[in-house]
Scaffold this active site. Structure first.
Site, PDB file in Angstrom:
ATOM      1  CG  ASN A  90     -16.552  78.783  15.786  1.00  0.00           C
ATOM      2  OD1 ASN A  90     -16.091  79.699  16.457  1.00  0.00           O
ATOM      3  ND2 ASN A  90     -16.632  77.544  16.241  1.00  0.00           N
ATOM      4  CG  HIS A 116     -22.442  81.900  14.670  1.00  0.00           C
ATOM      5  ND1 HIS A 116     -21.606  80.834  14.439  1.00  0.00           N
ATOM      6  CD2 HIS A 116     -22.824  81.808  15.976  1.00  0.00           C
ATOM      7  CE1 HIS A 116     -21.492  80.115  15.559  1.00  0.00           C
ATOM      8  NE2 HIS A 116     -22.219  80.691  16.494  1.00  0.00           N
ATOM      9  CG  HIS A 185     -25.969  78.214  17.540  1.00  0.00           C
ATOM     10  ND1 HIS A 185     -26.346  78.377  18.855  1.00  0.00           N
ATOM     11  CD2 HIS A 185     -24.692  78.648  17.448  1.00  0.00           C
ATOM     12  CE1 HIS A 185     -25.333  78.905  19.539  1.00  0.00           C
ATOM     13  NE2 HIS A 185     -24.319  79.081  18.700  1.00  0.00           N
ATOM     14  CE1 TYR A 187     -27.260  78.409  23.704  1.00  0.00           C
ATOM     15  CE2 TYR A 187     -28.344  78.762  21.593  1.00  0.00           C
ATOM     16  CZ  TYR A 187     -27.422  79.145  22.546  1.00  0.00           C
ATOM     17  OH  TYR A 187     -26.671  80.276  22.348  1.00  0.00           O
ATOM     18  CD  GLN A 296     -16.826  76.139  19.051  1.00  0.00           C
ATOM     19  OE1 GLN A 296     -16.048  75.645  18.217  1.00  0.00           O
ATOM     20  NE2 GLN A 296     -16.448  77.043  19.922  1.00  0.00           N
ATOM     21  CD  GLU A 324     -22.400  76.010  17.861  1.00  0.00           C
ATOM     22  OE1 GLU A 324     -21.989  76.743  16.939  1.00  0.00           O
ATOM     23  OE2 GLU A 324     -22.297  76.306  19.065  1.00  0.00           O
TER      24      GLU A 324
END
Length: 359
Positions: A90, A116, A185, A187, A296, A324
């Site tokens: 983050n 990050h 991370h 997706y 997140q 996350e």
């Protein structure tokens, strides 16, 4: 090389070489479940989840993460697809923080902020990796001064696929005071194609961190009640993204916010429940549990069609959704936030599990 665990087969294979000639390996974790075969692929480059294939309600396998076909895609990646990010996940405001009276300057790669771990963070390193029962162990040495962070850091990430799900287990030690915040991370797109607009998302959090236009927290946690950011019950992702709210506009029209995990409901693996995601079309479900204090939620706001993913698929906004698990953003500059300081003699340990199912 093949390693058999308690029901999971682990196969190692070459996945190309970096520009300097360093070899990269892919580790395929394969397990039979009641609904069909689950296959996860983890790369030694960036500790990345390159692929996760899971059955739908009819037992048909399908890819449920965004990724690239080959190493070249990951070397050019700007969206952290499937990456393990660090030293600090983050944002850190103004790319600087003070620790024990010393100010540490970091590379800015998100406007004026460091995101990050910076442009050469853990996502862009080749980790030392080896198969272990049910998974793969990845090790990384981050030297003192790496990207501006103090202290040498030793990180071990173990990714396992067992009867509960896909585990991410982190362990880190430092030889001097530093700050650490690690996450993956990935997706998610449980449909395997299209967008996640019709996915149903639920997050076990009654508060979140409002942010400014840089994505930096304004103050402390605020209640989600009465806003489109209330995800305590399943909500269609497309409806959330399309809603009118100052916080959605602040991050460019979507969700890119840290939710404060309640930690009250039990989740898979005995960890606190964090979130649930479901795709009504395929029937696939994902349940996330972790011992981290935040998650997140990111709806792929910055995916603008410039990246071409697996199978030549152009990645547009909404192509995937990130969940996350992590500590809160800008924690090194916020004494009132849960601490991310790691001191010599202490050991950072944290676990997250992704449990897959059909419904």
């Amino acid at each position: 090389m093949t390693v058999d665990g308690t029901g999971t087969r682990v196969d190692e294979r070459p996945f190309g070489r970096t520009d300097d000639g360093t070899a990269v390996s892919a580790f395929d974790l394969v397990r039979e479940t009641d609904t069909g075969e689950v296959r996860a692929t983890v790369l030694s480059y960036g500790g990345r989840l390159q692929s996760l294939v899971a059955p739908d309600r009819d037992g048909r396998p399908g890819e449920i993460t965004l990724g690239y076909d080959d190493l070249a895609g990951y070397l050019a990646d700007t969206a952290f697809l499937g990456a393990t990010v660090g030293r600090f996940a983050n944002r850190i405001a103004d790319a600087r923080f003070a620790l024990d009276g010393t100010v540490h300057e970091l590379p800015a790669n998100d406007g004026s902020s460091s995101l990050h771990g910076g442009p050469d963070g853990f996502h862009a390193r080749v980790w030392v990796a080896e198969p272990v029962p049910d998974g793969v162990a990845l090790r990384l040495h981050s030297p003192d001064g790496d990207a501006g962070y103090p202290g040498a850091l030793e990180v071990v990430l173990t990714v396992r696929l067992d009867a509960t799900g896909l585990w991410w287990e982190y362990r880190a030690v430092a030889d001097a005071p530093t700050v650490v915040n690690l996450t993956n991370h990935a997706y998610w797109n449980l449909a395997g194609s299209g967008t996640v607009a019709d996915h149903l998302l639920e997050v076990a959090a009654g508060t979140f961190l409002p942010v400014d236009e840089r994505g930096i927290p304004l103050d402390g946690p605020a209640p989600v009640e009465g806003s489109p950011l209330d995800l305590r019950r399943p909500v269609r992702v497309g409806d959330v993204v399309a809603a009118e709210h100052p916080q959605l506009r602040a991050v460019g029209g979507g969700v890119d916010h840290c939710y404060v995990v309640d930690g009250r409901a039990p989740g898979p693996g005995g960890l606190p429940l964090v979130a649930r995601l479901a795709d009504p079309g395929s029937g696939r479900t994902l349940t996330l549990a972790s011992d981290e204090p935040g998650v997140q939620v990111y709806t792929g706001v910055t995916l603008d069609g410039t990246l071409v993913g697996r199978g030549g698929r152009t990645l547009h906004r909404g192509a995937g959704l990130c969940l996350e698990t992590q500590h809160w953003p800008d924690s090194p500059n916020r004494r009132e936030f849960p601490s991310t300081v790691l001191r010599p003699g202490d050991v950072l340990t944290t676990r997250t599990v992704v449990a897959l199912g059909v419904g």
